[in-house]
Scaffold this motif. Structure first.
Motif, PDB file in Angstrom:
ATOM      1  N   LEU A  55      39.310  45.415  35.845  1.00 22.43           N
ATOM      2  CA  LEU A  55      39.713  44.653  37.020  1.00 22.43           C
ATOM      3  C   LEU A  55      38.507  44.189  37.827  1.00 22.43           C
ATOM      4  N   ASN A  56      37.515  45.073  37.972  1.00 18.37           N
ATOM      5  CA  ASN A  56      36.302  44.701  38.706  1.00 18.37           C
ATOM      6  C   ASN A  56      35.540  43.591  37.990  1.00 18.37           C
ATOM      7  N   MET A  57      35.509  43.662  36.652  1.00 16.04           N
ATOM      8  CA  MET A  57      34.815  42.627  35.888  1.00 16.04           C
ATOM      9  C   MET A  57      35.533  41.282  36.028  1.00 16.04           C
ATOM     10  N   ARG A  58      36.854  41.293  36.042  1.00 17.17           N
ATOM     11  CA  ARG A  58      37.592  40.034  36.187  1.00 17.17           C
ATOM     12  C   ARG A  58      37.362  39.431  37.567  1.00 17.17           C
ATOM     13  N   GLN A  59      37.324  40.256  38.609  1.00 17.58           N
ATOM     14  CA  GLN A  59      37.073  39.729  39.936  1.00 17.58           C
ATOM     15  C   GLN A  59      35.656  39.188  40.062  1.00 17.58           C
ATOM     16  N   ALA A  60      34.707  39.879  39.424  1.00 17.00           N
ATOM     17  CA  ALA A  60      33.323  39.418  39.506  1.00 17.00           C
ATOM     18  C   ALA A  60      33.131  38.087  38.796  1.00 17.00           C
ATOM     19  N   LEU A  61      33.861  37.875  37.683  1.00 17.47           N
ATOM     20  CA  LEU A  61      33.742  36.622  36.943  1.00 17.47           C
ATOM     21  C   LEU A  61      34.594  35.518  37.549  1.00 17.47           C
TER      22      LEU A  61
END
Length: 224
Positions: A55-61
């Motif tokens: 989830l954190n990776m999706r928000q960062a991208l």
């Protein structure tokens, strides 16, 4: 007294041994289930940790959550863009072919010179066929039963009525059970009388059945 105490003590020792074995087996089963629960909890914790990282990776991208049922189109190459550009261009119009005036004039003269086609003689009208008698014009079973009883000079049983109607009307497929039900309906509506001789039941037609009574009896006729 000492002889009785001996078997009791031996039986008690057997119970104690069995209970001890059951307790050991219960403790082992508890340990096994506890180990399985601990392993499942560790697996669940690992999956939750991975879910948070994703989830954190999706928000960062900056990737938006995909909508339910949405289909992402595949990227098109240069050939697809060229085909789309060519499809937008209007097709060149072809000039309409003009027929020479001489041909039209010749066609008109030829059509005027042809004699009119002869009409085929009308077919003679076929004579109308007589209408076939419908099923409703045939007498009902109630009418047949009442007519038969009226013609008799003595009481008749349901079997005798069914046999006589079956001979005179073989196309009706008269059944004794249906005839007996019809006779009982006539008796209930005062359209017929019932008399009993021993174990046999006989029927005779009533003197003057009321019109309303006859209509109710006909309406209660069972389907054949």
């Amino acid at each position: 007294m000492p002889e009785t105490a001996g078997p009791v003590t031996e039986l008690a020792s057997q119970y104690v041994s069995q209970v001890t074995k059951d307790l050991e087996q219960n403790v082992k089963e508890q340990d096994r289930v506890t180990a399985e629960i601990a392993a499942l909890q560790e697996r669940l914790a690992a999956l939750q940790h991975d879910h948070g990282i994703l989830l954190n990776m999706r928000q960062a991208l900056g990737i938006a959550a995909p909508a339910a049922g949405a289909v992402v189109p595949a990227p098109r190459g240069k050939s697809g863009a060229a085909r789309r550009t060519d499809a937008k261009k209007p097709a060149p119009k072809k000039p309409a072919a003009k027929k020479p005036a001489a041909v039209k004039a010749t066609t008109g003269k030829a059509a005027a010179g042809k004699p009119a086609a002869k009409k085929a003689p009308a077919e003679p009208a076929q004579p109308a066929q007589p209408a076939q008698p419908t099923q409703s014009s045939q007498p009902t079973l109630v009418e047949l039963v009442r007519r038969y009883l009226t013609e008799q000079n003595e009481p008749r049983s349901a079997a005798e009525v069914a046999e006589a109607l079956g001979r005179t009307h073989p196309e009706r497929a008269v059944q004794t059970k249906v005839v007996r039900t019809t006779l009982e309906n006539l008796v209930a509506r005062n359209g017929a009388h019932r008399s009993k001789q021993g174990s046999s039941v006989f029927y005779t037609v009533a003197a003057e059945p009321a019109p309303e009574t006859a209509e109710k009896a006909e309406g209660a006729e069972p389907a054949q």
